[in-house]
Design a protein around this motif. Sequence first.
Motif, PDB file in Angstrom:
ATOM      1  N   ARG A 102      13.405  16.433 120.453  1.00  0.00           N
ATOM      2  CA  ARG A 102      13.990  17.733 120.084  1.00  0.00           C
ATOM      3  C   ARG A 102      13.003  18.600 119.326  1.00  0.00           C
ATOM      4  O   ARG A 102      13.392  19.456 118.537  1.00  0.00           O
ATOM      5  N   TYR A 115      21.301  25.693 113.003  1.00  0.00           N
ATOM      6  CA  TYR A 115      21.555  24.320 113.483  1.00  0.00           C
ATOM      7  C   TYR A 115      22.864  24.255 114.256  1.00  0.00           C
ATOM      8  O   TYR A 115      22.948  23.665 115.335  1.00  0.00           O
ATOM      9  N   TYR A 165      24.999   8.574 118.461  1.00  0.00           N
ATOM     10  CA  TYR A 165      24.394   9.311 119.568  1.00  0.00           C
ATOM     11  C   TYR A 165      24.849   8.725 120.899  1.00  0.00           C
ATOM     12  O   TYR A 165      24.146   8.800 121.899  1.00  0.00           O
ATOM     13  N   HIS A 198      30.489  11.557 115.144  1.00  0.00           N
ATOM     14  CA  HIS A 198      29.300  12.313 114.727  1.00  0.00           C
ATOM     15  C   HIS A 198      29.355  13.736 115.288  1.00  0.00           C
ATOM     16  O   HIS A 198      28.844  14.682 114.693  1.00  0.00           O
ATOM     17  N   GLU A 262      28.141  19.658 103.896  1.00  0.00           N
ATOM     18  CA  GLU A 262      26.739  19.918 104.242  1.00  0.00           C
ATOM     19  C   GLU A 262      26.517  21.414 104.492  1.00  0.00           C
ATOM     20  O   GLU A 262      25.697  22.040 103.825  1.00  0.00           O
ATOM     21  N   HIS A 282      25.063  14.240 101.594  1.00  0.00           N
ATOM     22  CA  HIS A 282      24.645  15.654 101.757  1.00  0.00           C
ATOM     23  C   HIS A 282      25.073  16.464 100.536  1.00  0.00           C
ATOM     24  O   HIS A 282      24.249  16.749  99.687  1.00  0.00           O
ATOM     25  N   ASP A 333      17.730  10.559 105.489  1.00  0.00           N
ATOM     26  CA  ASP A 333      18.466  11.186 106.596  1.00  0.00           C
ATOM     27  C   ASP A 333      17.613  11.264 107.856  1.00  0.00           C
ATOM     28  O   ASP A 333      17.803  12.162 108.686  1.00  0.00           O
TER      29      ASP A 333
HETATM   30  O1  NIG Z   1      22.983  13.899 108.682  1.00  0.00           O
HETATM   31  N1  NIG Z   1      24.809  16.249 109.962  1.00  0.00           N
HETATM   32  C1  NIG Z   1      24.994  15.432 110.880  1.00  0.00           C
HETATM   33  N2  NIG Z   1      24.174  14.463 111.239  1.00  0.00           N
HETATM   34  C2  NIG Z   1      22.798  14.415 110.947  1.00  0.00           C
HETATM   35  C3  NIG Z   1      21.988  15.233 111.894  1.00  0.00           C
HETATM   36  C4  NIG Z   1      21.937  14.602 113.221  1.00  0.00           C
HETATM   37  C5  NIG Z   1      21.174  15.359 114.256  1.00  0.00           C
HETATM   38  O2  NIG Z   1      20.948  16.576 114.163  1.00  0.00           O
HETATM   39  O3  NIG Z   1      20.782  14.694 115.234  1.00  0.00           O
HETATM   40  C6  NIG Z   1      22.513  14.674 109.486  1.00  0.00           C
HETATM   41  O4  NIG Z   1      21.796  15.613 109.133  1.00  0.00           O
END
Ligand code: NIG
Length: 439
Positions: A102, A115, A165, A198, A262, A282, A333
Amino acid sequence: MTAADAVIYGASELVIGPAAGTTDGSHPGADGSPADPDDVLERIEDGAVAIANGEVVAVGPTDDIVATYPPEDAAEAIDASGKTVLPGFVDSHTHAVFAGDRSDEFAAKLRGKPYQDILEEGGGILRTVRACRDASDAELLELLLKRLDTMLSFGATTVEVKSGYGLDTETERRLLEVVGRAAEAHPVRVIPTFMGAHAVPEDESTADYVDQVIEDQLPAVAEHAVFCDIFCEEDVFSVEDSRRVLTAGREHGLEPKIHAEEFAHLGGSQLAAELNAVSADHLLQATDSDAAAIADSDVTPALLPGTAFALGTEYAEPRQFLAAGSEVAVATDFNPNCYAPGMEFALTLACVGMGLSPAEAVRAGTYGGGLALGAPRSEIDRVPTGCGTLREGAPGDLLVLDAPSHAHVPYRFDESVVERALIGGEPAYRSRAGTEVDR
Ligand code: NIG
Ligand code: FE
């Protein structure tokens, strides 16, 4: 005299754990300014530690320790003069099992794309999901093992890894099985977390997906995980979704964790307190009343400065939680949005971005991390009691730093000071000696 498996002696500075009397709810730094090392950490000069059967059996001044545990009788004897000995870092929050690339989203974010817009367009987490569904178990395992090597080289001896994922029963289970195989194959203590919640998969309704997580995924994956986590966030999962998933997770033996406040302030930290979750993570948008609720519970606030750094946002406010009476954790993270595998850099950001002193950052990356993985909780037996300290009975997980004090970890932000790592008293990592440069 008694033989130990490992004796590390003569350390210029040996960090044992939090300073005495500072873990009872009145934390150093609670008054709003970065605290001094001696108020934060119990340290000794010319210190030694002896490890037998994987655990610390003695820690103290070198003369005392070597009189009882002579280095020459130990399988592993390390002269740490001029060096620092620290408990291994405990990285309590990672999404380290993933496939795909990515890197182009990094450029898009730099051009100002948020994001959450990337996620809504099927990028972000959903893109990594497609890559993971297409990847073989062997590919996922190889990627994870290589990342664990890197994380260990930056001092993490315990690493939590979340699924999330896969977003379907088969892939979520596959990801957690891969994490389990990595745990067996790698010296790092790997702690698996189920995070089927997620994101909401493309073309599914949130309500149906929450049902699927609870009814199909949880029963199929619970044996492979220790914790259950959820992304409690605007346009992702609500507080009510989170309550349902985390409660169901607990019924399957998985203790709750939560991604809370977050991007938006939704109420995940109050839910964490209500459920007595292991951690709330977060917390960038957390309020003082959230901090008070967290401090009144056993929840550890886990702060992730790498995420704020990667997103270019404000950092979480650690003093808010310290003032309320919590112990804070700092973790990486590590994920495709925050490609930051190293605890050393996370601790630098904890100082530069969040205003912790080096000693506070080290405490948050060791003892705080152990709390955020439930080390003192008897129902969580995968994480040894004392994890993140070098007190007697703690796991023999330690770092020898090629540096005279703990302050060099956050201070030197673009080089690793980790020279060696022992896990359970066994040598697990040694940095390359010297360089290849001719001069
Ligand atoms: O902790 N916020 C959600 N999950 C992840 C990011 C995961 C991703 O972007 O792949 C986090 O930042
Ligand atoms: Fe995360």
